[in-house]
Structure formats: structure tokens, C-alpha cells
Design a protein around this motif. Structure first.
Motif, PDB file in Angstrom:
ATOM      1  N   ALA A   1       2.695  16.004  -9.782  1.00 32.53           N
ATOM      2  CA  ALA A   1       2.174  16.645 -10.992  1.00 32.53           C
ATOM      3  C   ALA A   1       0.733  17.122 -10.772  1.00 32.53           C
ATOM      4  O   ALA A   1       0.358  18.220 -11.197  1.00 32.53           O
ATOM      5  N   GLY A   2      -0.059  16.306 -10.100  1.00 31.90           N
ATOM      6  CA  GLY A   2      -1.437  16.698  -9.804  1.00 31.90           C
ATOM      7  C   GLY A   2      -1.505  17.935  -8.919  1.00 31.90           C
ATOM      8  O   GLY A   2      -2.325  18.836  -9.142  1.00 31.90           O
ATOM      9  N   MET A   3      -0.639  18.005  -7.925  1.00 32.69           N
ATOM     10  CA  MET A   3      -0.617  19.162  -7.029  1.00 32.69           C
ATOM     11  C   MET A   3      -0.170  20.418  -7.774  1.00 32.69           C
ATOM     12  O   MET A   3      -0.735  21.499  -7.586  1.00 32.69           O
ATOM     13  N   ILE A   4       0.836  20.290  -8.648  1.00 34.92           N
ATOM     14  CA  ILE A   4       1.310  21.433  -9.434  1.00 34.92           C
ATOM     15  C   ILE A   4       0.193  21.920 -10.360  1.00 34.92           C
ATOM     16  O   ILE A   4      -0.063  23.125 -10.461  1.00 34.92           O
ATOM     17  N   LEU A   5      -0.476  20.994 -11.028  1.00 30.20           N
ATOM     18  CA  LEU A   5      -1.586  21.380 -11.916  1.00 30.20           C
ATOM     19  C   LEU A   5      -2.732  22.022 -11.133  1.00 30.20           C
ATOM     20  O   LEU A   5      -3.341  22.987 -11.588  1.00 30.20           O
ATOM     21  N   PHE A   6      -3.020  21.492  -9.955  1.00 31.35           N
ATOM     22  CA  PHE A   6      -4.083  22.062  -9.118  1.00 31.35           C
ATOM     23  C   PHE A   6      -3.767  23.513  -8.756  1.00 31.35           C
ATOM     24  O   PHE A   6      -4.608  24.399  -8.921  1.00 31.35           O
ATOM     25  N   TRP A   7      -2.549  23.777  -8.287  1.00 39.07           N
ATOM     26  CA  TRP A   7      -2.192  25.145  -7.893  1.00 39.07           C
ATOM     27  C   TRP A   7      -2.079  26.068  -9.105  1.00 39.07           C
ATOM     28  O   TRP A   7      -2.420  27.251  -9.030  1.00 39.07           O
TER      29      TRP A   7
ATOM     30  N   HIS B   1       0.813  -1.213   0.000  1.00 35.22           N
ATOM     31  CA  HIS B   1       0.000   0.000   0.000  1.00 35.22           C
ATOM     32  C   HIS B   1       0.848   1.265   0.000  1.00 35.22           C
ATOM     33  O   HIS B   1       0.325   2.361   0.106  1.00 35.22           O
ATOM     34  N   ASP B   2       2.120   1.100  -0.079  1.00 31.30           N
ATOM     35  CA  ASP B   2       2.955   2.294  -0.115  1.00 31.30           C
ATOM     36  C   ASP B   2       2.981   2.846  -1.545  1.00 31.30           C
ATOM     37  O   ASP B   2       2.717   2.144  -2.511  1.00 31.30           O
ATOM     38  N   VAL B   3       3.269   4.131  -1.662  1.00 37.36           N
ATOM     39  CA  VAL B   3       3.255   4.805  -2.953  1.00 37.36           C
ATOM     40  C   VAL B   3       4.604   4.604  -3.623  1.00 37.36           C
ATOM     41  O   VAL B   3       5.648   4.863  -3.033  1.00 37.36           O
ATOM     42  N   SER B   4       4.569   4.131  -4.860  1.00 33.37           N
ATOM     43  CA  SER B   4       5.813   3.892  -5.597  1.00 33.37           C
ATOM     44  C   SER B   4       6.323   5.204  -6.186  1.00 33.37           C
ATOM     45  O   SER B   4       5.730   6.262  -6.001  1.00 33.37           O
ATOM     46  N   GLY B   5       7.410   5.123  -6.951  1.00 38.05           N
ATOM     47  CA  GLY B   5       7.994   6.312  -7.571  1.00 38.05           C
ATOM     48  C   GLY B   5       7.026   7.000  -8.524  1.00 38.05           C
ATOM     49  O   GLY B   5       6.929   8.223  -8.557  1.00 38.05           O
ATOM     50  N   TRP B   6       6.297   6.213  -9.322  1.00 37.36           N
ATOM     51  CA  TRP B   6       5.317   6.806 -10.239  1.00 37.36           C
ATOM     52  C   TRP B   6       4.158   7.424  -9.478  1.00 37.36           C
ATOM     53  O   TRP B   6       3.559   8.406  -9.908  1.00 37.36           O
ATOM     54  N   GLY B   7       3.816   6.876  -8.356  1.00 35.70           N
ATOM     55  CA  GLY B   7       2.746   7.443  -7.532  1.00 35.70           C
ATOM     56  C   GLY B   7       3.127   8.818  -7.005  1.00 35.70           C
ATOM     57  O   GLY B   7       2.324   9.743  -7.004  1.00 35.70           O
ATOM     58  N   TRP B   8       4.378   8.937  -6.554  1.00 31.80           N
ATOM     59  CA  TRP B   8       4.859  10.235  -6.084  1.00 31.80           C
ATOM     60  C   TRP B   8       4.873  11.247  -7.222  1.00 31.80           C
ATOM     61  O   TRP B   8       4.498  12.407  -7.057  1.00 31.80           O
ATOM     62  N   PHE B   9       5.309  10.799  -8.398  1.00 28.07           N
ATOM     63  CA  PHE B   9       5.328  11.682  -9.561  1.00 28.07           C
ATOM     64  C   PHE B   9       3.912  12.140  -9.908  1.00 28.07           C
ATOM     65  O   PHE B   9       3.672  13.330 -10.162  1.00 28.07           O
ATOM     66  N   ALA B  10       2.954  11.229  -9.907  1.00 26.73           N
ATOM     67  CA  ALA B  10       1.564  11.571 -10.240  1.00 26.73           C
ATOM     68  C   ALA B  10       0.982  12.541  -9.214  1.00 26.73           C
ATOM     69  O   ALA B  10       0.286  13.501  -9.574  1.00 26.73           O
ATOM     70  N   MET B  11       1.265  12.293  -7.937  1.00 23.26           N
ATOM     71  CA  MET B  11       0.758  13.195  -6.900  1.00 23.26           C
ATOM     72  C   MET B  11       1.380  14.576  -7.025  1.00 23.26           C
ATOM     73  O   MET B  11       0.698  15.597  -6.896  1.00 23.26           O
TER      74      MET B  11
END
Length: 87
Positions: free
Chosen positions: A19-25, A7-17
Motif C-alpha cells: 500500500a505504501g509503494m502504491i501511494l508513493f507512485w 524479523h520476517d515480515v508478516s502478512g500485514w507487513g507485506w500489505f503495508a509495504m
């Protein structure tokens, strides 16, 4: 008990999160800037439409045949002299 592991976040998960945060802001900042520009724009609809100059109106009336050349010259001289009399 089936999902205890992985259930831990992999490298791609961190990248997606990230990128999502940057797009949100970026979206929030863009909306704020557009709203600010819209609210600070001078209101164009409050201006009274400009009326054409009296000499242009006089020229148009001559072109339409509403007045003759003598009447045009007399009224044009009166306009330029600043002594317009009402009939």
C-alpha cells in the motif's frame, strides 16, 4: 542475541509495504501530471487587456454628461463611417 528470530515480515507487513509503494507512485505520478499541465498551459498574463469598443466609450461619455447628444451623434457617425479626425 535477543533479536535473532521474528524479523520476517508478516502478512500485514507485506500489505503495508505494498500500500505504501502504491501511494508513493500515485503521488509521484500526480505531481508529474500537475507539473506537466502547469508548464503546458498558455500564459494568460502576457495578453494585453482588451480595450472597450469606441462606441461603448462614446456611450459612457454621453451617460456621464461629458458630451451632448448632438456631439454623440456626430462622433458616432464619424466612427461608423471610419473617418475619425483628431482634434
Amino acid at each position: 542475541m535477543m533479536f535473532w528470530y521474528d524479523h520476517d515480515v508478516s502478512g500485514w507487513g507485506w500489505f503495508a509495504m505494498s500500500a505504501g509503494m502504491i501511494l508513493f507512485w500515485a503521488l509521484i505520478i500526480t505531481v508529474a501530471v500537475l507539473l506537466f499541465r502547469t508548464l503546458n498551459r498558455p500564459q494568460e498574463h502576457t495578453h494585453v487587456p482588451a480595450t472597450p469598443p469606441a462606441e461603448d466609450i462614446l456611450r459612457e461619455r454621453l451617460a456621464r454628461g461629458e458630451i451632448d447628444e448632438d456631439d454623440y451623434q456626430r462622433r458616432l457617425n464619424a466612427l461608423r463611417a471610419g473617418s475619425v479626425t483628431k482634434h
